[in-house]
Design a protein around this motif. Structure first.
Motif, mmCIF file in Angstrom:
data_model
loop_
_atom_site.group_PDB
_atom_site.id
_atom_site.type_symbol
_atom_site.label_atom_id
_atom_site.label_comp_id
_atom_site.label_asym_id
_atom_site.label_seq_id
_atom_site.Cartn_x
_atom_site.Cartn_y
_atom_site.Cartn_z
ATOM 1 N N ASP A 139 -6.330 -16.990 56.835
ATOM 2 C CA ASP A 139 -5.872 -17.467 58.141
ATOM 3 C C ASP A 139 -7.025 -17.837 59.057
ATOM 4 O OD1 ASP A 139 -3.261 -16.864 57.299
ATOM 5 O OD2 ASP A 139 -3.499 -14.790 57.937
ATOM 6 N N HIS A 140 -8.257 -17.513 58.619
ATOM 7 C CA HIS A 140 -9.466 -17.777 59.423
ATOM 8 C C HIS A 140 -9.359 -17.125 60.804
ATOM 9 C CE1 HIS A 140 -10.241 -20.450 56.143
ATOM 10 N NE2 HIS A 140 -9.211 -21.210 56.451
ATOM 11 N N ASP A 141 -8.814 -15.904 60.808
ATOM 12 C CA ASP A 141 -8.668 -15.151 62.052
ATOM 13 C C ASP A 141 -9.621 -13.965 62.123
ATOM 14 O OD1 ASP A 141 -7.590 -13.526 60.122
ATOM 15 O OD2 ASP A 141 -5.643 -13.247 61.104
ATOM 16 N N GLY A 142 -10.566 -13.892 61.183
ATOM 17 C CA GLY A 142 -11.539 -12.808 61.177
ATOM 18 C C GLY A 142 -11.104 -11.583 60.403
ATOM 19 N N ILE A 143 -9.928 -11.629 59.798
ATOM 20 C CA ILE A 143 -9.407 -10.490 59.036
ATOM 21 C C ILE A 143 -9.253 -10.905 57.577
ATOM 22 C CG2 ILE A 143 -7.521 -8.838 58.767
ATOM 23 C CD1 ILE A 143 -6.894 -9.287 61.735
ATOM 24 N N ASP A 144 -9.846 -10.137 56.687
ATOM 25 C CA ASP A 144 -9.788 -10.471 55.266
ATOM 26 C C ASP A 144 -8.385 -10.244 54.717
ATOM 27 O OD1 ASP A 144 -12.504 -11.081 55.238
ATOM 28 O OD2 ASP A 144 -13.072 -9.018 54.798
ATOM 29 N N ASP A 145 -7.903 -11.198 53.932
ATOM 30 C CA ASP A 145 -6.552 -11.136 53.375
ATOM 31 C C ASP A 145 -6.537 -10.792 51.893
ATOM 32 O OD1 ASP A 145 -4.906 -12.121 55.715
ATOM 33 O OD2 ASP A 145 -6.332 -13.767 55.514
ATOM 34 N N TYR A 146 -7.426 -11.396 51.115
ATOM 35 C CA TYR A 146 -7.405 -11.207 49.661
ATOM 36 C C TYR A 146 -8.818 -11.118 49.112
ATOM 37 C CZ TYR A 146 -2.492 -12.772 49.641
ATOM 38 O OH TYR A 146 -1.148 -12.901 49.860
ATOM 39 N N CYS B 290 -8.146 -17.697 37.990
ATOM 40 C CA CYS B 290 -8.353 -16.749 39.082
ATOM 41 C C CYS B 290 -7.243 -15.714 39.143
ATOM 42 C CB CYS B 290 -8.526 -17.448 40.429
ATOM 43 S SG CYS B 290 -7.030 -17.901 41.294
ATOM 44 N N MET B 291 -7.609 -14.555 39.640
ATOM 45 C CA MET B 291 -6.658 -13.512 39.977
ATOM 46 C C MET B 291 -6.981 -13.050 41.395
ATOM 47 S SD MET B 291 -8.025 -10.344 37.611
ATOM 48 C CE MET B 291 -9.730 -9.804 37.578
ATOM 49 N N ARG B 292 -6.031 -12.386 42.029
ATOM 50 C CA ARG B 292 -6.286 -11.930 43.390
ATOM 51 C C ARG B 292 -5.566 -10.614 43.642
ATOM 52 N NH1 ARG B 292 -2.815 -15.903 47.518
ATOM 53 N NH2 ARG B 292 -0.779 -14.911 47.187
ATOM 54 N N VAL B 293 -6.067 -9.888 44.650
ATOM 55 C CA VAL B 293 -5.444 -8.646 45.092
ATOM 56 C C VAL B 293 -5.438 -8.651 46.619
ATOM 57 C CG1 VAL B 293 -7.669 -7.420 44.928
ATOM 58 C CG2 VAL B 293 -5.530 -6.123 44.989
ATOM 59 N N VAL C 169 -2.621 -10.043 40.793
ATOM 60 C CA VAL C 169 -1.744 -11.068 40.240
ATOM 61 C C VAL C 169 -2.615 -12.238 39.807
ATOM 62 C CG1 VAL C 169 0.330 -10.417 41.524
ATOM 63 C CG2 VAL C 169 -1.302 -12.025 42.551
ATOM 64 N N TYR C 170 -2.074 -13.067 38.892
ATOM 65 C CA TYR C 170 -2.864 -14.083 38.222
ATOM 66 C C TYR C 170 -2.255 -15.450 38.467
ATOM 67 C CZ TYR C 170 -4.576 -9.910 35.966
ATOM 68 O OH TYR C 170 -5.109 -8.661 35.742
ATOM 69 N N PHE C 171 -3.120 -16.407 38.829
ATOM 70 C CA PHE C 171 -2.665 -17.771 39.093
ATOM 71 C C PHE C 171 -2.175 -18.407 37.797
ATOM 72 C CE2 PHE C 171 -3.678 -22.351 39.298
ATOM 73 C CZ PHE C 171 -2.839 -22.706 40.345
ATOM 74 N N ASN C 172 -0.962 -18.967 37.848
ATOM 75 C CA ASN C 172 -0.357 -19.549 36.658
ATOM 76 C C ASN C 172 0.164 -20.960 36.936
ATOM 77 O OD1 ASN C 172 0.230 -19.223 33.887
ATOM 78 N ND2 ASN C 172 2.384 -18.868 34.347
#
Length: 418
Positions: free
Chosen positions: A232-239, A255-258, A284-287
């Protein structure tokens, strides 16, 4: 910070013991056996790239800081940058640029004190005139760079342990690496695992047992390139995104993400984020994309990993071949910027989201510009002028006509965007 340039190129020929005749015509201006010569601007007149040049060597006897003399780092490669922020003895917040290097030797000819990986530390964030190195992570008491992840150095077991990425979560540094079982031809190697080491003091690293991915289970994640994303580019990390490729430079990028937030989107403490990151069941994994061009994410499942996921080109974030990549958000372009090696070319691609889709390839450099180069590693702290100026690390391994190593070093590069 005062910086000192060490040798001119003419002097470099003398110090390395090489005659001018032993160096190809292109080496004098581009390979930079000394590595300390600012190169000419190179441009392929792409949509977004104005031009690229080398600023200075980062490692070796000809670097802005003579790392060979001071830290026993003569020949090395990669140069993966990340920032590390912590409270010092007086309680003040301090931010350093840390830089991970791969196989490291006492001299530039790949001789003496082989270490699979070392980590440099600097507070120099002015890249316009080179990069000074303040110290290396060291356990010897004399400041000489020491290995942070042990390499067995035995073929068919673990030839070496090469760092592939790093980031900070809470108070911890996570260093990702690949265990290389055996080397093949240039650009080819076979891994036995991808793993992670962790430090909470910036100096001592220990293996994270839960974060090991073995080659026979998930081949496409034995090289891991992590990226903490504020979507969101709000200064808070999301993933935390982890990009993966298998051994070598010939496969596509996955890629995968958490999530770094709680189930209801609440902000978690650093320790809570670390717990999530260290449990692969949370990823989770990008498919690929659905019919509405929305990303499809699948949960950890051995069936998907072995069949649907591993063998589907639709699951690739960037199609093959993709080697030694780097992704970060560029506020000037308002895009995610991927830089990586494709055969003998460094490529930039842009996307609106960290998982893509990534657009057309834009040429940064080719092998006609710099001999035997690879990788283009950067990070948010190396973007200047609001992101219009991009500094990155590039490895070079110039050799003579008999394929003998002339130098093995990391250079600091500058790329100007239109």
């Amino acid at each position: 910070m005062k910086k000192k340039k060490f040798a001119a190129l003419a002097l470099a020929f003398v110090l390395t013991g090489c005659s001018v005749a032993a160096i190809s015509a292109s080496a004098e201006s581009s390979t930079g056996v000394g590595g300390d010569v600012v190169s000419d601007w190179i441009s392929y007149d792409t949509e977004h790239i104005e031009g690229t040049r080398r600023i200075a060597a980062v490692t070796g006897r000809y670097a802005t800081t003579n790392t060979m003399e001071l830290f026993d780092v003569g020949g090395t490669d990669l140069g993966i940058p990340f920032t590390y922020t912590y409270g010092n003895e007086t309680g003040e917040e301090k931010t350093e640029l840390r830089i991970l290097f791969g196989d490291t030797f006492s001299d530039e000819y790949l001789q003496g004190n082989w270490r699979s990986n070392v980590m440099a530390i600097t507070e120099d964030f002015d890249f316009s005139d080179g990069l000074s190195i303040d110290s290396f992570v060291s356990s010897t008491g004399d400041g000489k760079a020491t290995e942070i992840i042990p390499g067995i150095h035995a073929s068919q077991q673990q030839m070496t342990a090469i760092p592939t990425g790093a980031m900070q979560i809470g108070n911890a540094i996570y260093v990702y690496y690949m265990g290389v079982r055996v080397w093949g031809d240039d650009g080819e190697w076979w891994n036995n695992l991808g793993g992670v080491y962790k430090s909470t003091d910036g100096q001592n690293f220990a293996r994270v047992e839960s974060m090991y991915i073995y080659a026979n289970k998930m081949a496409n994640f034995t090289q891991n390139f992590p990226l903490v994303v504020d979507e969101d580019h709000d200064g808070i990390d999301d993933y935390l995104y982890v990009y993966g490729i298998s051994g070598g430079r010939s496969c596509g990028l996955r890629c995968m993400r958490v999530s770094l937030k709680g189930e209801n989107g609440e902000i978690l403490s650093g320790e809570e984020q670390q717990e999530k990151v260290e449990n692969l069941d949370n990823y989770v994994y990008f498919n690929g994309f659905d019919e509405n061009e929305q990303p499809i994410w699948i949960s950890y499942n051995e069936y998907y990993m072995a069949l649907e996921w591993n063998y589907s080109e639709a699951a690739e974030v960037i199609s093959a071949p993709c080697g030694e990549m780097s992704i970060c958000y560029n506020p000037y372009l308002k895009k995610y910027m991927a830089t990586y090696q494709q055969h003998n070319t460094l490529i930039m691609k842009l996307a609106d989201n960290p998982y893509g889709p990534y657009g057309k390839s834009e040429i940064i450099l080719t092998s006609s510009d710099f001999n035997t180069f690879y990788n283009a590693f950067t990070t948010q702290a190396m973007l200047k002028d609001g992101g219009q100026t991009v500094y990155f690390m590039m490895s070079q391994w110039p050799r003579d006509e008999n394929n003998a190593t002339l130098n093995y070093f990391v250079g600091l590069m500058e790329m100007k965007l239109k």
